[in-house]
Design a protein around this motif. Structure first.
Motif, short mmCIF file in Angstrom:
data_model
loop_
_atom_site.label_atom_id
_atom_site.label_comp_id
_atom_site.label_asym_id
_atom_site.label_seq_id
_atom_site.Cartn_x
_atom_site.Cartn_y
_atom_site.Cartn_z
N ARG A 193 0.85 -1.19 0.00
CA ARG A 193 0.00 0.00 0.00
C ARG A 193 0.89 1.24 0.00
O ARG A 193 1.84 1.33 0.77
CB ARG A 193 -0.87 0.01 1.25
CG ARG A 193 -2.04 -0.94 1.13
CD ARG A 193 -2.67 -1.21 2.48
NE ARG A 193 -3.72 -2.21 2.36
CZ ARG A 193 -5.03 -1.91 2.37
NH1 ARG A 193 -5.43 -0.67 2.52
NH2 ARG A 193 -5.91 -2.88 2.24
N SER B 151 0.35 4.08 1.15
CA SER B 151 0.36 4.78 2.44
C SER B 151 1.40 4.20 3.39
O SER B 151 1.84 4.87 4.33
CB SER B 151 -1.03 4.70 3.09
OG SER B 151 -1.37 3.35 3.33
N GLN B 152 1.80 2.94 3.14
CA GLN B 152 2.80 2.29 3.99
C GLN B 152 4.20 2.38 3.38
O GLN B 152 5.19 2.20 4.07
CB GLN B 152 2.48 0.79 4.14
CG GLN B 152 1.07 0.50 4.58
CD GLN B 152 0.83 0.90 6.01
OE1 GLN B 152 1.65 0.65 6.87
NE2 GLN B 152 -0.28 1.58 6.26
N THR C 4 -10.18 8.08 -1.37
CA THR C 4 -10.08 7.01 -0.37
C THR C 4 -11.23 7.08 0.63
O THR C 4 -11.44 6.15 1.40
CB THR C 4 -8.76 7.09 0.40
OG1 THR C 4 -8.59 8.43 0.87
CG2 THR C 4 -7.59 6.72 -0.48
N SER D 169 -11.15 -1.14 -4.96
CA SER D 169 -9.72 -0.98 -5.21
C SER D 169 -8.93 -2.10 -4.54
O SER D 169 -8.03 -2.71 -5.13
CB SER D 169 -9.22 0.37 -4.68
OG SER D 169 -9.81 1.43 -5.39
N VAL D 170 -9.32 -2.38 -3.28
CA VAL D 170 -8.62 -3.44 -2.54
C VAL D 170 -8.87 -4.79 -3.21
O VAL D 170 -7.95 -5.60 -3.36
CB VAL D 170 -9.07 -3.45 -1.06
CG1 VAL D 170 -8.53 -4.68 -0.35
CG2 VAL D 170 -8.62 -2.17 -0.36
N TYR E 200 -6.76 -4.93 -6.32
CA TYR E 200 -5.36 -5.03 -5.87
C TYR E 200 -5.04 -6.47 -5.46
O TYR E 200 -4.04 -7.05 -5.90
CB TYR E 200 -5.20 -4.04 -4.70
CG TYR E 200 -4.01 -4.21 -3.80
CD1 TYR E 200 -2.72 -3.92 -4.26
CD2 TYR E 200 -4.16 -4.59 -2.46
CE1 TYR E 200 -1.62 -4.04 -3.41
CE2 TYR E 200 -3.07 -4.71 -1.61
CZ TYR E 200 -1.81 -4.43 -2.09
OH TYR E 200 -0.73 -4.55 -1.25
N GLU E 201 -5.90 -7.05 -4.66
CA GLU E 201 -5.67 -8.43 -4.20
C GLU E 201 -5.70 -9.42 -5.37
O GLU E 201 -4.89 -10.34 -5.45
CB GLU E 201 -6.70 -8.84 -3.14
CG GLU E 201 -6.65 -8.05 -1.83
CD GLU E 201 -5.39 -8.32 -1.02
OE1 GLU E 201 -4.65 -9.27 -1.35
OE2 GLU E 201 -5.12 -7.55 -0.06
N LEU F 111 -0.95 -0.25 -4.27
CA LEU F 111 -2.30 0.33 -4.12
C LEU F 111 -2.15 1.75 -3.61
O LEU F 111 -1.66 1.97 -2.50
CB LEU F 111 -3.10 -0.53 -3.13
CG LEU F 111 -4.47 0.04 -2.69
CD1 LEU F 111 -5.43 0.11 -3.87
CD2 LEU F 111 -5.07 -0.82 -1.57
N ASP F 112 -2.55 2.72 -4.44
CA ASP F 112 -2.42 4.10 -3.97
C ASP F 112 -3.63 4.45 -3.10
O ASP F 112 -4.67 4.89 -3.59
CB ASP F 112 -2.27 5.08 -5.14
CG ASP F 112 -1.76 6.44 -4.64
OD1 ASP F 112 -1.79 6.67 -3.41
OD2 ASP F 112 -1.34 7.27 -5.46
N ASP F 113 -3.46 4.26 -1.81
CA ASP F 113 -4.53 4.50 -0.83
C ASP F 113 -4.20 5.73 0.01
O ASP F 113 -4.67 5.88 1.13
CB ASP F 113 -4.68 3.26 0.07
CG ASP F 113 -3.40 2.97 0.84
OD1 ASP F 113 -2.33 3.47 0.43
OD2 ASP F 113 -3.47 2.25 1.86
N ARG F 114 -3.36 6.61 -0.53
CA ARG F 114 -2.97 7.79 0.24
C ARG F 114 -4.10 8.82 0.27
O ARG F 114 -4.86 8.94 -0.69
CB ARG F 114 -1.71 8.44 -0.38
CG ARG F 114 -0.49 7.56 -0.31
CD ARG F 114 0.67 8.21 -1.06
NE ARG F 114 0.35 8.45 -2.46
CZ ARG F 114 1.03 9.25 -3.26
NH1 ARG F 114 2.11 9.89 -2.80
NH2 ARG F 114 0.69 9.41 -4.52
#
Lengths: 582, 582
Positions: free
Chosen positions: A2, A4-5, A479, A488-489, A492-493, A504-507
């Motif tokens: 992700r 954000s991480q 988001t 999105s998730v 992504y998965e 995954l751009d979850d920012r």
């Protein structure tokens, strides 16, 4: 992963000391950070690219039967004394002492170590050939580190070494490495040129350089339609003697008060630069040597070093010249040179009549110089820096030139190291023979810089599929929209399950920033979930195509996988490059 | 891989300077070669093990969300000056100068670099926590490198760093690393012990060491059934004051002409070592300090350094002591000590009456010393080296001890580095707060040595499945027998297809040598094709079981795969270890 991480701090502006587009983009995209001049840290994105390139190189090495090992970075000085390179390698070699005051070098290369290891083990020609490689940090204390990852002081190299009982066996291995290197560049989808090259401080009998073509490449490459290609350090000159229809004149001392350079002398005396003999003093292992070349030509130091077999040769300073000849540099010439200083001449001097040269007397030159009559020439050599438009040494047509970034260099070392370090095996007749060696370098970290130099546009980097830090970015535009995030998730998965490296751009940032960052980082395919998701539409865009594709997910995500595969199949970074992009 | 192609020179005898069974076996098995004291090359077999361990560590780091990066090995001195460690780290830090005479260190650890990189990027507590790691070469200039890969000067480390906005967040990360480290050791199937440890030159508030148990481990570990476990450098002492039923005597100067050591003084004066006050002079950052401990106890320097918060403390030389006190070491004592030298005392001194100590006069001691009456004690500290049989500080029962090899060490650094290097973020209220850090080291190359120390028998190494250089060796007993070779290659190819790392022993050497080498190298399963193949029988043997299994291949190779799987399922190196094996 992700976003954000992910630790990938992107910047709007590159620092002012970033001197090439590649290092600017790599810093802006959060791939690397400079710690000191020529010393970098690879952040997660940069590290991913580094590992991917490393893995391509590793696969191609394993495929030709080379075996991976790991040699020490710190190397004891004694081994380098055996080959004489402790003194010959020059100030680019980083040296240190341990607490017992023993000297070590931070290895710029590993010929000594590998020859040392194998000389203790190899007994018989039956154990040959052996081919070993490592991927490890190397050091070169550049006087001015620059060009980001391309001329840094600490860099990741793949270096391989092969050992043989005959030149034929070396030739076979050399061909394998040649094709493995070509394959690496083809997997990366890069435009490249392989050229004959100078062997420099590594030495040996033959070498080839693998260059990635790029506008701001450090190397100048000369090539011809006939297939000839060489680096400018190496390119041979197709010599045609000058025919001058005039009789040799007498030697005449003329006053040239303020004229020191070729330009000044030609202007003052009203002669052509083609009539001037340039005299340069070099200092090397065996003292001073005078090098002559015609006034309109440029000396190629690599060719000088190679043909004199002395890598320590450097141009003497004005002060050294004055101490030696008691005359300023501008008035140095071959006529009346004291004994003990050898004169070597480029072929451009051959056939020259009534030439002009320094008189070894301040404020004076000679006219009417005739080589071999007025001074002795110790050696005729090919020392000219070949240029675009010069004749191809193979076919005689005009040479073309290109700029390149050297990423690979392969060498036929022959017995240079095994002779000096007593590395031998017994042959079939029981005689001891020095083993014949090859060595093969690949700049792994430098390849990152070379890729970005060749493949980028105004928006950022465009990674080849096999080197991209992630294959796909799934951009959740908003988001805070639960449906967008959920979908999105899921996508992504799903894409991860299909074996892709997905980000995954979850920012919590603006859509504009997300699109900009995706382009800057250069991820091949972007899957975007935005407002159109309300109608079941997801946007898929290739980094190398102008237009996105709209895919309906009303009947599941299958169409996304299919579209991504289609885009990968026709993915081509070169297709979008425009001359103005940089 | 075919053994005839593998570069793995095995030796009958280890070199005489190999001082532990692990390095003897690793050299004999052709895994590593020494290049200089404490500096090794990993040959193909050693490199395979190194990579497998590296990959286990990488997977466990990724699993807890730490992100891989790569920091430079050469680190600019300026950053180390910021924390004061340039001077404090001591002679184990290797230093060098570049051509511009700027100082660098070959990083022994990377707290300065990572703090530096992140202080330029982190702005808000919202960006935290961050967890980053690298796997790279580290340097420690051991005064006497020994124990092969366990105390070398160049070694491969995994070092991770985490950044937090609170201690609670650090605690969470610390727990994750703790369990990841346990998992690594469990995957390797090693017996290990986690102990509370001293933080040494890294610093911080709390640390734990992960030790692989081994007969010749360098670390002494103390543990108790109640769960308490600590390294001897760290183990606390459960202090019980001495009760002596006697009245304090008067101070008395006695002549002790040749008595300097505790043994000599007790013998000469006829007293117990429990009545002696040992006085030791240490030199540190703030000058000299006198350290007192009872004659029957040993001083723990790590506890001294930690409790005095001075890692530079070293015992003064006899010459330094003489210059300071004008008396030889054997007669140094606290009574009459000049002002300006602080006295710190171990708790063992507490309650001591009528003690004996040096009189600061050559040839004399005092009897009847009463601490606090006859001299002032600046600090009471726990400085005792705890031993087997001492009381557990947690429950009071007798401590047991074991020997271990430290492979992992995790630290709660707190704000030690962020304070000194001004690494801060703004918290929710907008105030700047130093970020709270943790760091987590794992010795990747050292793990190889630790595995071999724990898992070997008289025949050689016994690799855990996840670290073995190859899973299976297919031994063709007679390579000249066409049927044996044909079948061996078929089985080799089949097992490779099943995803195993397979080595085919196709060397032209005796069967005895092949079996010996297979055991020496420690490959988990050997599939042997010999004379019995004429009856369709193949022998399969686990390195950890005495008896081979005979499998018929008359109906295909299926039974081989099944049997190999069964042997792997019950593979257990520990089961075959005998106390006499080494």
């Amino acid at each position: 992963m992700r976003f954000s991480q992910l630790y990938a701090p992107t910047l709007k502006e590159a620092p002012s000391d970033a001197d090439l587009v590649s290092i600017k983009l790599l810093i802006r995209g959060g791939f690397v950070r400079k710690v000191a001049a020529g010393v970098y840290t690879y952040l997660p994105l940069g590290f991913r690219v580094l590992k991917k390139i490393e893995e391509i190189v590793r696969q191609e090495m394993n495929a030709i039967g080379s075996q991976e090992i790991l040699m020490p970075i710190i190397q004891p000085a004694e081994l380098w004394h055996e080959t004489g390179r402790w003194d010959d390698y020059g100030p680019e070699m980083m040296k240190l002492q341990d607490r017992h005051e023993r000297f070590f070098t931070l290895g710029p290369t590993h010929e000594e170590i590998i020859t040392h290891i194998l000389r203790n083990e190899l007994k018989s020609y039956k154990q040959l050939p052996v081919s070993l490689y490592q991927i490890a940090m190397k050091y070169r204390d550049e006087i001015r580190p620059r060009f980001g990852l391309m001329r840094s002081r600490e860099f990741l190299m793949k270096d391989a070494y092969s050992f043989h009982d005959s030149w034929e066996s070396l030739d076979e291995a050399y061909k394998k490495f040649y094709s493995a290197y070509s394959k690496i560049l083809e997997r990366l989808g890069l435009d490249y040129l392989v050229v004959e090259a100078d062997s420099g401080a590594i030495g040996g009998n033959e070498s080839h350089e693998f260059n990635v073509l790029a506008k701001y490449g450090e190397s100048t490459l000369l090539y011809c339609d006939c297939g000839y290609a060489a680096s400018d350090e190496k390119a041979e000159y197709l010599f045609k003697p000058i025919v001058q229809n005039r009789l040799p004149a007498e030697l005449e001392l003329v006053s040239t008060p303020q004229s020191r350079t070729v330009e000044e002398v030609t202007a003052f005396l009203g002669v052509s630069s083609r009539e001037i003999i340039k005299s340069l003093i070099y200092s090397g292992r065996n003292g001073y040597v005078m090098v002559l070349i015609r006034g309109d030509e440029e000396l190629n130091e690599s060719k000088l070093k190679a043909s004199m077999n002395d890598q320590t040769l450097t141009m003497a300073t004005p002060q050294q010249v004055f101490e030696l000849l008691k005359v300023p540099v501008g008035f140095v010439g071959p006529v009346g040179l004291p004994n003990g200083i050898e004169i070597v001449a480029d072929l451009s001097i051959k056939g020259l009549k009534n030439a002009v040269g320094g008189a070894l007397k301040e404020g004076f030159h000679y006219r009417g110089i005739l080589p071999e009559r007025d001074f002795k020439i110790g050696k005729w050599l090919d020392l000219k820096m070949v240029k675009t438009g010069d004749a191809c040494p193979k076919c005689g047509k005009s040479l073309k030139s290109a700029k390149g970034i050297e990423v690979g260099h392969i060498f036929k070392l022959g017995t240079k190291y095994s002779d000096k370090m007593e590395g031998s095996v017994t042959d079939a007749q029981g005689n001891a023979i020095s083993y014949v060696m090859g060595c093969y370098g690949w700049g792994v970290s430098r390849t990152i810089g070379a890729i970005v130099e060749q493949l980028h546009d105004k928006d950022g980097m465009i990674w080849p599929l096999e080197a991209a830090p992630f294959d796909i970015i799934v951009t959740a535009v908003n988001t805070k929209d639960e449906e967008i995030m959920k979908r999105s998730v899921e996508i992504y998965e799903l894409l991860k399950k299909w074996g892709y490296d997905v980000l995954l751009d979850d920012r919590e940032t603006s859509p504009g920033m997300k699109f900009k960052d995706a382009d800057l980082i250069g991820i091949p395919v972007r899957v975007t979930l935005g407002k159109k998701l309300a109608e079941g539409i997801v946007e898929i865009k290739s980094r190398t195509e102008e237009k996105p594709v709209m895919v309906s997910v009303n009947d599941g995500y299958g169409p996304i996988v299919e579209e991504v595969e289609r885009l990968f199949a026709r993915y081509n970074p070169k297709s979008v490059l425009k001359p103005e992009d940089e």
